[in-house]
Design a protein around this motif. Structure first.
Motif, PDB file in Angstrom:
ATOM      1  N   LYS A  40     -43.840  33.045 -21.396  1.00 40.63           N
ATOM      2  CA  LYS A  40     -42.624  33.270 -22.203  1.00 40.63           C
ATOM      3  C   LYS A  40     -41.508  32.345 -21.697  1.00 40.63           C
ATOM      4  CE  LYS A  40     -39.310  37.058 -22.905  1.00 40.63           C
ATOM      5  NZ  LYS A  40     -39.166  38.502 -23.089  1.00 40.63           N
ATOM      6  N   MET A  93     -47.864  22.973 -29.258  1.00 39.24           N
ATOM      7  CA  MET A  93     -48.913  23.783 -29.896  1.00 39.24           C
ATOM      8  C   MET A  93     -49.846  24.420 -28.867  1.00 39.24           C
ATOM      9  SD  MET A  93     -47.953  23.892 -32.860  1.00 39.24           S
ATOM     10  CE  MET A  93     -49.284  24.905 -33.513  1.00 39.24           C
ATOM     11  N   ALA A 153     -47.895  27.245 -27.250  1.00 37.48           N
ATOM     12  CA  ALA A 153     -47.670  28.338 -28.209  1.00 37.48           C
ATOM     13  C   ALA A 153     -48.952  29.144 -28.406  1.00 37.48           C
ATOM     14  CB  ALA A 153     -47.197  27.777 -29.548  1.00 37.48           C
ATOM     15  N   SER A 154     -50.094  28.475 -28.499  1.00 36.16           N
ATOM     16  CA  SER A 154     -51.332  29.246 -28.764  1.00 36.16           C
ATOM     17  C   SER A 154     -51.763  30.018 -27.518  1.00 36.16           C
ATOM     18  CB  SER A 154     -52.442  28.349 -29.302  1.00 36.16           C
ATOM     19  OG  SER A 154     -52.894  27.482 -28.329  1.00 36.16           O
ATOM     20  N   THR A 162     -49.710  31.263 -25.373  1.00 31.34           N
ATOM     21  CA  THR A 162     -48.761  32.386 -25.328  1.00 31.34           C
ATOM     22  C   THR A 162     -49.142  33.440 -26.362  1.00 31.34           C
ATOM     23  OG1 THR A 162     -47.034  30.802 -24.692  1.00 31.34           O
ATOM     24  CG2 THR A 162     -46.312  32.981 -25.455  1.00 31.34           C
ATOM     25  N   TYR A 163     -49.448  32.963 -27.583  1.00 30.38           N
ATOM     26  CA  TYR A 163     -49.836  33.899 -28.649  1.00 30.38           C
ATOM     27  C   TYR A 163     -51.066  34.714 -28.231  1.00 30.38           C
ATOM     28  CZ  TYR A 163     -51.631  35.847 -32.925  1.00 30.38           C
ATOM     29  OH  TYR A 163     -52.106  36.735 -33.871  1.00 30.38           O
ATOM     30  N   TYR A 178     -50.232  37.496 -25.735  1.00 27.17           N
ATOM     31  CA  TYR A 178     -49.467  38.616 -26.310  1.00 27.17           C
ATOM     32  C   TYR A 178     -50.310  39.420 -27.298  1.00 27.17           C
ATOM     33  CZ  TYR A 178     -45.125  37.575 -23.951  1.00 27.17           C
ATOM     34  OH  TYR A 178     -44.165  37.417 -22.967  1.00 27.17           O
ATOM     35  N   ALA A 179     -51.245  38.741 -27.988  1.00 27.61           N
ATOM     36  CA  ALA A 179     -52.125  39.479 -28.906  1.00 27.61           C
ATOM     37  C   ALA A 179     -53.062  40.388 -28.097  1.00 27.61           C
ATOM     38  CB  ALA A 179     -52.932  38.493 -29.756  1.00 27.61           C
ATOM     39  N   ASN A 185     -51.149  43.317 -26.760  1.00 22.61           N
ATOM     40  CA  ASN A 185     -50.878  44.252 -27.861  1.00 22.61           C
ATOM     41  C   ASN A 185     -52.075  45.176 -28.076  1.00 22.61           C
ATOM     42  OD1 ASN A 185     -49.009  45.038 -29.988  1.00 22.61           O
ATOM     43  ND2 ASN A 185     -50.534  44.215 -31.407  1.00 22.61           N
TER      44      ASN A 185
END
Lengths: 74, 74
Positions: free
Chosen positions: A29, A47, A50-51, A53-54, A57-58, A61
């Motif tokens: 983050k 990119m 970002a991926s 990080t995504y 977090y997914a 979750n």
């Protein structure tokens, strides 16, 4: 040796996984925040960061929802 | 009517394009910065915003290199 049917993680295992991923997620983050702030510098790395990080977090979750479910059942 | 061979953009046209994209890029940079800061909130929107941001900065990078080349030639 037959493959042991995967037993669902316990509450404690989920909490450990969440704790470990949380610290990695916090680092990503900050890295993403710094990269965004520094744009256009390093835009080529956006990119990939970002991926990564995504994905974390997914995963977090999903684990949090599993833990919530276990806590509601018990 | 034969397709007119595309004439390369002039310095002025490049500057106008760069100016227009720069303001959009600045907005996306702030949006990405805010999303990173707010994680895990809105993590689902991260990849769409990151790729929109990347595309604009990659386009800007190309236009700036074209302008630099034109300025070196003249």
């Amino acid at each position: 040796m037959p493959h042991p049917t995967e037993t669902p993680p316990s509450k404690e295992e989920l909490k450990t996984q969440i704790k470990r991923l949380n610290s990695k997620a916090g680092q990503l983050k900050m890295d993403l925040h710094d990269l965004a702030e520094g744009l256009p510098t390093d835009f080529e790395n956006l990119m990939a960061l970002a991926s990564e990080t995504y994905n974390i977090y997914a995963k977090l979750n999903t684990l949090k929802q599993q833990l919530k479910q276990l806590e509601q059942e018990s």
